[in-house]
Motif scaffolding. Sequence first.
Motif, PDB file in Angstrom:
ATOM      1  N   UNK A   1       0.844  -1.176   0.000  1.00 26.77           N
ATOM      2  CA  UNK A   1       0.000   0.000   0.000  1.00 26.77           C
ATOM      3  C   UNK A   1       0.884   1.232   0.000  1.00 26.77           C
ATOM      4  N   UNK A   2       0.434   2.252  -0.640  1.00 30.44           N
ATOM      5  CA  UNK A   2       1.268   3.431  -0.775  1.00 30.44           C
ATOM      6  C   UNK A   2       0.604   4.662  -0.177  1.00 30.44           C
ATOM      7  N   UNK A   3       1.248   5.832  -0.425  1.00 31.10           N
ATOM      8  CA  UNK A   3       0.760   7.094   0.112  1.00 31.10           C
ATOM      9  C   UNK A   3      -0.654   7.425  -0.306  1.00 31.10           C
ATOM     10  N   UNK A   7      -3.808   8.735   1.986  1.00 32.53           N
ATOM     11  CA  UNK A   7      -4.625   9.911   1.662  1.00 32.53           C
ATOM     12  C   UNK A   7      -6.104   9.537   1.596  1.00 32.53           C
ATOM     13  N   UNK A   8      -6.406   8.404   0.982  1.00 31.85           N
ATOM     14  CA  UNK A   8      -7.794   7.931   0.876  1.00 31.85           C
ATOM     15  C   UNK A   8      -8.375   7.653   2.250  1.00 31.85           C
ATOM     16  N   UNK A  13     -11.864   9.186   6.820  1.00 27.60           N
ATOM     17  CA  UNK A  13     -12.065   9.503   8.243  1.00 27.60           C
ATOM     18  C   UNK A  13     -12.715  10.872   8.378  1.00 27.60           C
ATOM     19  N   UNK A  14     -12.184  11.859   7.645  1.00 33.45           N
ATOM     20  CA  UNK A  14     -12.711  13.223   7.736  1.00 33.45           C
ATOM     21  C   UNK A  14     -14.140  13.317   7.225  1.00 33.45           C
ATOM     22  N   UNK A  28      -2.780   3.185  11.560  1.00 33.19           N
ATOM     23  CA  UNK A  28      -2.975   2.984  10.123  1.00 33.19           C
ATOM     24  C   UNK A  28      -1.652   2.592   9.477  1.00 33.19           C
ATOM     25  N   UNK A  29      -0.572   3.269   9.870  1.00 34.56           N
ATOM     26  CA  UNK A  29       0.751   2.957   9.337  1.00 34.56           C
ATOM     27  C   UNK A  29       1.152   1.514   9.674  1.00 34.56           C
TER      28      UNK A  29
END
Length: 144
Positions: A1-3, A7-8, A13-14, A28-29
């Motif tokens: 999984x990448x950046x 972002x997604x 979440x927001x 998450x990381x």
Amino acid sequence: MDGSIIDTVIARIKERGGRVTVQRLAIINVLMRLDHPTAEEIYQFMQDEFPTLSFTTVYNTLKSLKELGVVHEHYQDERSRFEITEEPHHHFHCVVCDKLIDIEPGKISLHMEPEVETEYSPLETKVVLEGICKECRKQEAGQP
């Protein structure tokens, strides 16, 4: 999984009214680095970087991320494993090494009779195949 996955996840979440906290980002990381970890494995993995972090905080954060639809929980042998995923998929559980392995979407198909759908209104289908993974079969056969 990448950046872009991060972002997604942050955007999700927001948009669902959640806050993006340091603890959520750290978990998450870890979820992106470990393969279907348990809450205990996540807690242990984070101890060096977050020595004051409690297991309860890890568990509650996973629960809130699940409620926000960011994390998926898979119950297995009286414990849960967690993952971040974009699309639904099935799993294979190795009964020897205890790994939970993703099965690509489309590799398993199910047929549901119309009356089942009418009677139960299923929201999702989860399939977990159980058996012995390729690596464990090799070890049992004495292959490197």
